[in-house]
Design a protein around this motif. Structure first.
Motif, short mmCIF file in Angstrom:
data_model
loop_
_atom_site.label_atom_id
_atom_site.label_comp_id
_atom_site.label_asym_id
_atom_site.label_seq_id
_atom_site.Cartn_x
_atom_site.Cartn_y
_atom_site.Cartn_z
N ALA A 63 0.75 -1.24 0.24
CA ALA A 63 -0.12 0.03 0.20
C ALA A 63 0.53 1.48 -0.02
O ALA A 63 0.73 1.68 -0.32
CB ALA A 63 -0.98 -0.37 1.04
N PHE A 64 1.74 1.31 0.43
CA PHE A 64 2.69 2.41 -0.07
C PHE A 64 3.82 3.09 -1.06
O PHE A 64 3.92 4.43 -1.06
CB PHE A 64 4.00 1.94 1.29
N ALA A 65 3.74 1.45 -1.74
CA ALA A 65 4.54 1.59 -2.56
C ALA A 65 3.19 1.91 -4.10
O ALA A 65 3.26 3.10 -4.72
CB ALA A 65 4.66 0.30 -3.55
N THR A 66 1.88 1.83 -3.24
CA THR A 66 0.95 2.63 -4.24
C THR A 66 0.66 3.97 -4.58
O THR A 66 0.83 4.71 -5.03
CB THR A 66 -0.39 1.71 -4.20
N ALA A 67 0.75 4.48 -2.86
CA ALA A 67 0.35 6.03 -2.44
C ALA A 67 1.51 6.93 -2.49
O ALA A 67 1.27 7.63 -3.11
CB ALA A 67 0.41 4.96 -1.37
N VAL A 68 2.79 5.79 -2.73
CA VAL A 68 3.39 7.05 -3.15
C VAL A 68 4.51 6.76 -4.90
O VAL A 68 3.96 7.41 -5.36
CB VAL A 68 5.39 6.48 -2.64
N ALA A 69 3.62 5.42 -5.78
CA ALA A 69 3.39 6.01 -6.92
C ALA A 69 2.62 6.95 -7.71
O ALA A 69 2.46 7.44 -8.41
CB ALA A 69 3.23 4.71 -7.63
N GLY A 70 1.16 6.77 -6.16
CA GLY A 70 0.29 8.15 -6.25
C GLY A 70 0.25 9.51 -6.65
O GLY A 70 0.11 10.34 -7.18
N LEU A 71 1.13 9.83 -6.02
CA LEU A 71 1.79 10.84 -5.42
C LEU A 71 2.90 11.63 -6.43
O LEU A 71 2.81 12.67 -7.01
CB LEU A 71 2.73 10.94 -4.50
N LEU A 72 3.18 10.74 -7.03
CA LEU A 72 4.59 10.93 -8.02
C LEU A 72 3.69 10.67 -9.18
O LEU A 72 4.03 12.10 -9.96
CB LEU A 72 5.54 9.92 -8.12
N ILE A 73 2.64 9.59 -9.76
CA ILE A 73 1.95 10.45 -10.30
C ILE A 73 0.75 12.04 -10.43
O ILE A 73 1.03 12.60 -11.60
CB ILE A 73 0.40 8.68 -10.96
N ASP A 74 0.71 12.28 -9.38
CA ASP A 74 -0.17 13.40 -9.20
C ASP A 74 0.81 14.62 -9.70
O ASP A 74 0.57 15.80 -10.01
CB ASP A 74 -0.50 13.96 -7.90
N ASP A 75 2.27 14.42 -9.52
CA ASP A 75 2.94 15.37 -9.67
C ASP A 75 3.87 15.29 -11.38
O ASP A 75 4.72 16.25 -11.71
CB ASP A 75 4.40 15.07 -9.10
N GLY A 76 2.92 14.09 -11.46
CA GLY A 76 2.87 14.63 -12.80
C GLY A 76 4.77 13.24 -14.00
O GLY A 76 4.60 13.70 -14.53
#
Length: 248
Positions: A63-76
Motif C-alpha cells: 500500500a505504501f508503494a501504491t500510495a507513493v506511486a500515486g503521489l508521483l503520478i499527481d506530480d506528473g
C-alpha cells in the motif's frame, strides 16, 4: 459496545497465549479511540510490546508503494498507463506483445498475467531480486496482460525500478520523504537492518509446545523486494497511516 466486545476478545487471546504479542488500535473520527499491546516483542527476554514496538509489515508494504506511486503520478512524473518497457530497458515477458503492453497499473493491480507468486520460491532460496526480475521472460503467462489476477511480489517490486528511473531517487527515499516524514511515522523504516536497530522490535515467533512461543531471527528474503514487503512500522506509525488512509 463494540469496543468492549473487542477488548474482551483481546483478553481471551492474551489469557490463552494465542499469539506471542500484538499491537492493535481503533481509530474513530480521525482520533485514536483505543490502543492495546498484549504480549511480548520477544518471549526470550520477556520484552513487552509497546505502541512504539516496530513490526515487520510484510505485504502491507504494498500500500505504501501504491500510495507513493500515486503521489508521483499527481506530480506528473509518470502515470498509471506508463509502459514498463518504455522505462525499464531490461523488462521483458515471454510474449513480446505482453512486454509492450504492461503498465504501471498492471503491476500495482496484480494483473500482469504471470502465474501467482512467480519466483517467490527462488526469492526464499536467496536468488537476488535483480536476477529474478530479468528472468520474467522465461515464465509462461496465465493470461494476457490486464486480463486476470495473479498475486506477485517480484513483479510488483518493479514499481521501485520505475520510481528510480523516473525520479533518479531511491524508492525508499521517496516513501520516507512523501509518506513517513509528513505523516509523522517516526519509527517507520525499510529493511531488516533498520528493523533490528529499532529501539523495540517484534521478533518473529514460532509455536513451541502447547500455547508457548520461541523467537527466532528474521530472514532477509522478502526484504529484497522492498516495495512488496520491506516496511517496518509501529502501532503509533500505523495509527497515522490509518488516519491518512481514511482522509484525515
Amino acid at each position: 459496545t463494540a469496543l468492549d466486545a473487542y477488548s474482551h476478545w483481546l483478553d481471551v487471546v492474551a489469557q490463552r497465549n494465542e499469539v506471542a504479542g500484538l499491537a492493535t488500535a481503533v481509530v474513530v473520527n480521525n482520533k485514536v479511540a483505543f490502543e492495546r499491546t498484549p504480549g511480548y516483542a520477544d518471549t526470550a527476554t520477556q520484552e513487552p510490546v509497546t505502541p512504539a514496538t516496530v513490526f515487520r509489515l510484510a505485504s502491507l508494504s504494498k500500500a505504501f508503494a501504491t500510495a507513493v506511486a500515486g503521489l508521483l503520478i499527481d506530480d506528473g512524473r509518470f502515470n498509471w498507463n506508463t509502459k514498463l518497457a518504455g522505462v525499464l530497458p531490461f523488462f521483458q515477458l515471454k510474449d513480446a506483445q505482453a512486454s509492450g503492453a504492461a503498465t504501471v497499473g498492471d503491476i500495482l493491480g496484480q494483473r500482469i498475467g504471470l502465474p501467482h507468486n512467480t519466483y517467490d520460491q527462488m526469492l526464499e532460496d536467496n536468488v537476488p531480486y535483480e536476477e529474478l526480475v530479468r528472468k520474467l521472460d522465461e515464465v509462461t503467462l496465465t493470461c494476457n496482460v490486464g486480463e486476470c489476477y495473479g498475486y506477485q511480489n517480484v513483479a510488483f517490486s518493479l514499481i521501485g525500478d520505475v520510481i528510480y528511473a523516473e525520479t533518479g531517487d531511491f524508492f525508499y527515499h521517496q516513501v520516507d520523504k512523501r509518506l513517513f516524514f509528513p505523516l509523522g511515522m517516526t519509527t517507520a523504516s525499510y529493511g531488516r537492518e533498520a528493523l533490528e536497530s529499532s529501539k523495540s522490535w517484534a521478533h518473529p515467533h514460532r509455536p513451541h509446545g502447547a500455547h508457548a512461543w520461541e523467537s527466532f531471527e528474521p530472514k532477509e528474503a522478502y526484504y529484497r523486494v522492498a516495495p512488496a514487503a520491506g516496511v517496518n512500522a509501529s502501532l503509533r506509525d500505523m495509527e497515522q497511516w490509518l488516519i491518512a488512509q481514511m482522509g484525515g
